[in-house]
Design a protein around this motif. Structure first.
Motif, PDB file in Angstrom:
ATOM      1  N   ASN A 266       6.595  17.645   0.527  1.00  0.00           N
ATOM      2  CA  ASN A 266       5.502  18.231   0.755  1.00  0.00           C
ATOM      3  C   ASN A 266       4.111  17.743  -0.075  1.00  0.00           C
ATOM      4  OD1 ASN A 266       3.136  20.332   0.392  1.00  0.00           O
ATOM      5  ND2 ASN A 266       4.755  21.727   0.961  1.00  0.00           N
TER       6      ASN A 266
ATOM      7  N   ASN B  96       7.972   9.977  -0.420  1.00  0.00           N
ATOM      8  CA  ASN B  96       7.952  11.396   0.668  1.00  0.00           C
ATOM      9  C   ASN B  96       8.918  11.601   1.076  1.00  0.00           C
ATOM     10  OD1 ASN B  96       4.844   9.927   0.643  1.00  0.00           O
ATOM     11  ND2 ASN B  96       4.858  12.025   0.192  1.00  0.00           N
TER      12      ASN B  96
ATOM     13  N   ILE C  70       3.517   7.803 -12.641  1.00  0.00           N
ATOM     14  CA  ILE C  70       4.338   8.776 -11.341  1.00  0.00           C
ATOM     15  C   ILE C  70       4.497   7.604 -10.486  1.00  0.00           C
ATOM     16  CG2 ILE C  70       4.075  10.580 -10.062  1.00  0.00           C
ATOM     17  CD1 ILE C  70       2.292  12.239 -12.305  1.00  0.00           C
TER      18      ILE C  70
ATOM     19  N   GLU D 221      13.054  17.153  -4.780  1.00  0.00           N
ATOM     20  CA  GLU D 221      13.215  18.577  -3.800  1.00  0.00           C
ATOM     21  C   GLU D 221      14.626  18.357  -3.394  1.00  0.00           C
ATOM     22  OE1 GLU D 221      13.525  21.342  -1.847  1.00  0.00           O
ATOM     23  OE2 GLU D 221      11.649  21.614  -1.747  1.00  0.00           O
TER      24      GLU D 221
ATOM     25  N   ASP E 171       0.590  16.656  -4.722  1.00  0.00           N
ATOM     26  CA  ASP E 171      -0.508  16.736  -5.412  1.00  0.00           C
ATOM     27  C   ASP E 171      -0.537  17.606  -6.657  1.00  0.00           C
ATOM     28  OD1 ASP E 171      -1.592  15.013  -3.394  1.00  0.00           O
ATOM     29  OD2 ASP E 171      -2.648  16.393  -2.202  1.00  0.00           O
ATOM     30  N   ILE E 172      -0.372  18.800  -6.489  1.00  0.00           N
ATOM     31  CA  ILE E 172      -0.308  19.485  -7.805  1.00  0.00           C
ATOM     32  C   ILE E 172       0.696  18.913  -8.729  1.00  0.00           C
ATOM     33  CG2 ILE E 172       0.579  21.831  -8.643  1.00  0.00           C
ATOM     34  CD1 ILE E 172       0.182  23.175  -5.891  1.00  0.00           C
TER      35      ILE E 172
ATOM     36  N   ALA F  13       1.176  25.743  -0.753  1.00  0.00           N
ATOM     37  CA  ALA F  13       0.722  24.894  -1.710  1.00  0.00           C
ATOM     38  C   ALA F  13      -0.740  23.993  -1.030  1.00  0.00           C
ATOM     39  CB  ALA F  13       1.758  23.806  -2.229  1.00  0.00           C
TER      40      ALA F  13
ATOM     41  N   GLN G 110      -5.652  12.045  -5.293  1.00  0.00           N
ATOM     42  CA  GLN G 110      -6.113  13.272  -5.677  1.00  0.00           C
ATOM     43  C   GLN G 110      -7.246  13.838  -5.065  1.00  0.00           C
ATOM     44  OE1 GLN G 110      -4.641  15.422  -8.655  1.00  0.00           O
ATOM     45  NE2 GLN G 110      -3.207  14.393  -7.384  1.00  0.00           N
TER      46      GLN G 110
ATOM     47  N   VAL H 143       5.519   8.329  -6.390  1.00  0.00           N
ATOM     48  CA  VAL H 143       5.856   9.315  -5.454  1.00  0.00           C
ATOM     49  C   VAL H 143       6.732   8.658  -4.309  1.00  0.00           C
ATOM     50  CG1 VAL H 143       5.193  11.018  -3.721  1.00  0.00           C
ATOM     51  CG2 VAL H 143       3.946  10.598  -5.976  1.00  0.00           C
TER      52      VAL H 143
ATOM     53  N   GLU I 184       0.517  30.364  -9.738  1.00  0.00           N
ATOM     54  CA  GLU I 184       1.978  29.547  -9.934  1.00  0.00           C
ATOM     55  C   GLU I 184       2.686  30.309  -8.670  1.00  0.00           C
ATOM     56  OE1 GLU I 184       3.263  31.082 -13.964  1.00  0.00           O
ATOM     57  OE2 GLU I 184       5.023  31.724 -12.654  1.00  0.00           O
TER      58      GLU I 184
ATOM     59  N   TYR J 265       1.305  18.577  -0.482  1.00  0.00           N
ATOM     60  CA  TYR J 265       0.441  19.463  -1.429  1.00  0.00           C
ATOM     61  C   TYR J 265       1.103  19.655  -2.682  1.00  0.00           C
ATOM     62  CZ  TYR J 265      -1.550  19.340   2.930  1.00  0.00           C
ATOM     63  OH  TYR J 265      -2.294  18.817   4.150  1.00  0.00           O
ATOM     64  N   VAL J 266       2.317  19.927  -2.696  1.00  0.00           N
ATOM     65  CA  VAL J 266       3.128  19.984  -3.622  1.00  0.00           C
ATOM     66  C   VAL J 266       3.117  19.018  -4.639  1.00  0.00           C
ATOM     67  CG1 VAL J 266       5.551  20.356  -4.726  1.00  0.00           C
ATOM     68  CG2 VAL J 266       4.638  21.783  -2.847  1.00  0.00           C
TER      69      VAL J 266
ATOM     70  N   PRO K  99       8.278  28.941  -5.764  1.00  0.00           N
ATOM     71  CA  PRO K  99       7.007  28.555  -6.346  1.00  0.00           C
ATOM     72  C   PRO K  99       7.061  28.535  -7.841  1.00  0.00           C
ATOM     73  CG  PRO K  99       6.760  30.880  -5.814  1.00  0.00           C
ATOM     74  CD  PRO K  99       7.979  30.275  -5.279  1.00  0.00           C
ATOM     75  N   PHE K 100       6.522  27.337  -8.120  1.00  0.00           N
ATOM     76  CA  PHE K 100       6.765  26.798  -9.498  1.00  0.00           C
ATOM     77  C   PHE K 100       5.511  26.855 -10.540  1.00  0.00           C
ATOM     78  CE2 PHE K 100       4.662  22.696  -9.138  1.00  0.00           C
ATOM     79  CZ  PHE K 100       4.749  22.605  -7.685  1.00  0.00           C
ATOM     80  N   ASN K 101       5.607  26.754 -11.620  1.00  0.00           N
ATOM     81  CA  ASN K 101       4.453  26.718 -12.642  1.00  0.00           C
ATOM     82  C   ASN K 101       4.357  25.231 -12.947  1.00  0.00           C
ATOM     83  OD1 ASN K 101       2.617  26.439 -14.709  1.00  0.00           O
ATOM     84  ND2 ASN K 101       3.132  28.608 -15.582  1.00  0.00           N
ATOM     85  N   PRO K 102       3.588  24.309 -12.737  1.00  0.00           N
ATOM     86  CA  PRO K 102       3.473  23.149 -12.955  1.00  0.00           C
ATOM     87  C   PRO K 102       3.791  22.808 -14.473  1.00  0.00           C
ATOM     88  CG  PRO K 102       1.447  23.661 -11.662  1.00  0.00           C
ATOM     89  CD  PRO K 102       2.185  24.803 -11.950  1.00  0.00           C
TER      90      PRO K 102
ATOM     91  N   VAL L 177       1.143  15.829  -9.483  1.00  0.00           N
ATOM     92  CA  VAL L 177       0.535  14.575  -9.911  1.00  0.00           C
ATOM     93  C   VAL L 177      -0.612  15.050 -10.755  1.00  0.00           C
ATOM     94  CG1 VAL L 177      -0.979  12.676  -9.296  1.00  0.00           C
ATOM     95  CG2 VAL L 177       1.196  13.276  -7.857  1.00  0.00           C
ATOM     96  N   GLN L 178      -1.264  16.132 -10.270  1.00  0.00           N
ATOM     97  CA  GLN L 178      -2.570  16.417 -11.115  1.00  0.00           C
ATOM     98  C   GLN L 178      -2.031  16.840 -12.429  1.00  0.00           C
ATOM     99  OE1 GLN L 178      -5.953  17.030 -10.918  1.00  0.00           O
ATOM    100  NE2 GLN L 178      -5.714  18.433 -12.886  1.00  0.00           N
TER     101      GLN L 178
ATOM    102  N   THR M 201       2.633  28.011  -5.509  1.00  0.00           N
ATOM    103  CA  THR M 201       2.953  26.739  -5.528  1.00  0.00           C
ATOM    104  C   THR M 201       4.275  26.523  -4.490  1.00  0.00           C
ATOM    105  OG1 THR M 201       4.187  27.045  -7.258  1.00  0.00           O
ATOM    106  CG2 THR M 201       1.759  25.965  -7.398  1.00  0.00           C
ATOM    107  N   SER M 202       4.446  27.254  -3.447  1.00  0.00           N
ATOM    108  CA  SER M 202       5.626  27.124  -2.726  1.00  0.00           C
ATOM    109  C   SER M 202       5.425  25.935  -1.574  1.00  0.00           C
ATOM    110  CB  SER M 202       6.130  28.475  -1.740  1.00  0.00           C
ATOM    111  OG  SER M 202       4.722  28.754  -1.187  1.00  0.00           O
TER     112      SER M 202
ATOM    113  N   ASN N  49      -6.101  21.118  -6.470  1.00  0.00           N
ATOM    114  CA  ASN N  49      -4.812  20.385  -7.348  1.00  0.00           C
ATOM    115  C   ASN N  49      -4.322  20.959  -8.572  1.00  0.00           C
ATOM    116  OD1 ASN N  49      -4.799  18.341  -5.358  1.00  0.00           O
ATOM    117  ND2 ASN N  49      -6.378  17.284  -6.258  1.00  0.00           N
ATOM    118  N   PHE N  50      -4.659  22.426  -8.841  1.00  0.00           N
ATOM    119  CA  PHE N  50      -3.907  22.945  -9.843  1.00  0.00           C
ATOM    120  C   PHE N  50      -4.537  22.424 -11.122  1.00  0.00           C
ATOM    121  CE2 PHE N  50      -1.070  25.612 -12.258  1.00  0.00           C
ATOM    122  CZ  PHE N  50      -0.704  26.565 -11.234  1.00  0.00           C
TER     123      PHE N  50
END
Lengths: 390, 165
Positions: B13, B34, B30, B55, B18-19, A327, A137, B32, A319, B15-16, B108-111, B21-22, A322-323, A188-189
């Motif tokens: 991705n 890649n 989790i 994905e 990371d989001i 991202a 993280q 991951v 949101e 960064y995706v 794009p998604f809402n985590p 996982v957070q 987050t593409s 990281n959201f």
């Protein structure tokens, strides 16, 4: 063509013969009754593509195979009867890829075997096996956190008399609490409550939906819709003179999927309004002087945010970013001030498009350092008073 | 003690990831991958996951192939699979669902939606697991005389998770 080896470790002759006949003549089949013999064979012969064992040999064999580097990727099947209790399945040692149900018909067993044979081929062709990374993280570097704590603590201490006065004025000016808490997404959201002085009337959030049509970032031109019999078609279908191939159904009309996707993409990712009617009298002053942002120093002290970073966005905006393309923005720290605040907005230019903003955020999160942070803080001091009323 | 459910995330991705996982690490364990291949390797090596989130467009071994691999194995065929993808037209969605995917979310998604979806699917999977276990203990039922026909169920009610796992 390389020889494909299938290793059978099965005691029962009948089952072994049946499987051997199903594997097919194109492959080299090696069969043992006992583990010791098969182990010896494995050490002599490096290559094996599929291992099939029975229940009794399975557990020992699988740990043997998985502990050796060379055979880690070999699919490992255990002969079993389908319909055995799932409790028994759960006791299977990890490392078993699949069960080969011996009471299924020949065709299915055959399909399964050939699937795993082709699969191991596919998996191994690009063998750049890296160790599986445990997810890491984003964490603030120590110098940034140190700066955050010392600066925010000092400012809070120095300004506390003024903050108190502001709080009293807000209470006197309009009904409602002094502090406005807004859910934001940071690095990281990470979702946290961001504190601000309240500059809007209490029911501000409900008014947002009604105001959406005045959004200055909105790009879609709603007049371009072509309406035929109450349904909306895209230009492509229109040109071909055919009814739309991909219709989506809305409450009272049909809409072409292509058209719909374009429309939703055109919608702005941020919302801001000129001369927002929801802002209170004192609010205008607080916003222009950026005093309303000061309670965020508490967020900084706690560690939700940093002094310099990407603007923590409200969840409905975040949101949308987050593409795959955007991202990366969340891989940097969230902050009070940042690149986009000092780059254009301070100079009184027109509003920046949301794409430009996001790209600046990404730029910052990949390049930030002590030097850039110091520079941004310095520039922020000069752009505190905003000319533009947004 | 309830252990965390184990999910596999396959996405290129960083960064995706990371989001995700957070947002998810509080609720789930989790792993991951890649690339699609890495995910496939993990499955071939017999690692078990409670859910797979992937994905669709992964090089060499894409989300659908991964789904096929999961559905092929008797050990993993009941594992819920969620696609989280850039591609969002309905044809792709339909194809995925027909190939054995359980849910489709687009970027794009809402985590938080991803988290809720994972919980929803696991809830459903747990229920069906329980049912199959009940079906597969006929000896236990016949052993008990007529007075306690549903002992296994009562035991699992009393002991909760202990009896199930």
């Amino acid at each position: 063509m390389p020889i494909i080896y299938v290793l059978l470790v099965i005691e029962d002759d009948l089952i072994a013969n049946r499987i051997a006949s199903l594997v097919g003549s194109g492959h080299s089949i090696v069969r043992f009754k006992e583990i010791n013999e098969s182990e010896r064979w494995l050490t002599d012969n490096q290559q094996v593509d599929l291992i099939i064992t029975d229940r009794t040999n399975g557990d020992v064999m699988v740990s043997l195979v998985r502990n050796k580097r060379d055979y880690r990727l070999v699919p490992f099947l255990i002969v079993s009867r389908l319909g055995e209790s799932p409790l028994e399945q759960a006791t299977l040692a990890t490392g078993v890829t699949d069960l080969l149900a011996i009471n299924e018909d020949n065709y299915r067993i055959q399909t399964k075997i050939s699937y795993y044979l082709s699969l191991s081929d596919q998996i191994r062709t690009f063998d750049n096996a890296r160790p599986i990374t445990t997810p890491t993280q984003f964490r603030l570097p120590w110098w940034k956190r140190f700066l955050d704590i010392s600066v925010s603590f000092t400012i809070l201490l120095l300004l506390s008399p003024m903050l108190l006065v502001v709080a009293i004025v807000i209470v006197l000016d309009s009904k409602g609490p002094v502090i406005y808490r807004s859910k934001r997404a940071g690095a990281n959201f990470h979702v946290f409550n961001m504190y601000k002085f309240r500059t809007m009337k209490v029911e501000a959030d409900q008014l947002l939906g009604q105001l959406a049509s005045n959004n200055i970032y909105d790009k879609t031109d709603h007049k371009s819709d072509v309406s035929i019999n109450g349904s909306i078609t895209c230009s492509a279908c229109e040109a071909n003179g055919v009814p739309c191939q991909k219709l989506l159904f809305d409450h009272d009309r049909h809409i072409c999927e292509k058209h719909y996707l374009q429309e939703t993409q055109g919608k702005a990712k941020f919302m801001k309004f000129r001369n927002d009617p929801r802002i209170t009298r004192i609010g205008t002053f607080l916003r222009n002087s950026s005093i309303d942002e000061l309670p965020q120093l508490v967020n900084i002290l706690v560690g939700d945010m940093s002094l310099v970073g990407n603007r923590p966005l409200p969840l409905y905006e975040a949101e949308k970013l987050t593409s795959d393309e955007f991202a990366k923005r969340f891989a940097g720290p969230a902050g009070l001030t940042g690149l986009w605040q000092v780059k254009k907005r301070g100079k009184g230019q027109g509003p920046m498009s949301d794409k430009e903003r996001t790209l600046l955020d990404i730029e910052y999160s990949t390049t930030f350092s002590f030097k850039t942070d110091a520079l941004i803080i310095w520039q922020t001091i000069f752009s505190l008073w905003q000319k533009e009323n947004v | 003690m309830k252990t965390k459910r184990h999910i596999l995330i396959a996405d290129e991705n960083q960064y995706v990831v990371d989001i995700l996982v957070q947002t998810l690490s509080k609720d789930f364990k989790i792993t991951v991958a890649n690339t699609g291949q890495e995910a496939a390797r993990l499955l071939i090596q017999g690692n078990r996951f409670d859910t797979v989130l992937t994905e669709l467009e992964l090089p060499f071994f894409n989300g659908l192939e991964l789904t096929k691999l999961i559905r092929m194995s008797h050990l993993t065929s009941q594992t819920p699979v969620i696609i989280l993808s850039n591609v969002s037209d309905s044809t792709t969605r339909i194809e995925c669902l027909e190939q054995g995917v359980d849910a489709f979310l687009s970027k794009p998604f809402n985590p938080l939606e991803v988290k809720a979806k994972l919980h929803a699917l696991l809830r459903r999977a747990d229920l069906s697991n329980q049912e199959t276990q009940d079906n597969h203990s006929p000896q236990l039922k016949s052993e008990n005389k007529t007075s306690w026909p549903h002992r296994s169920r009562i035991v699992s009610m009393l002991l909760g998770d202990l009896a199930v796992s």
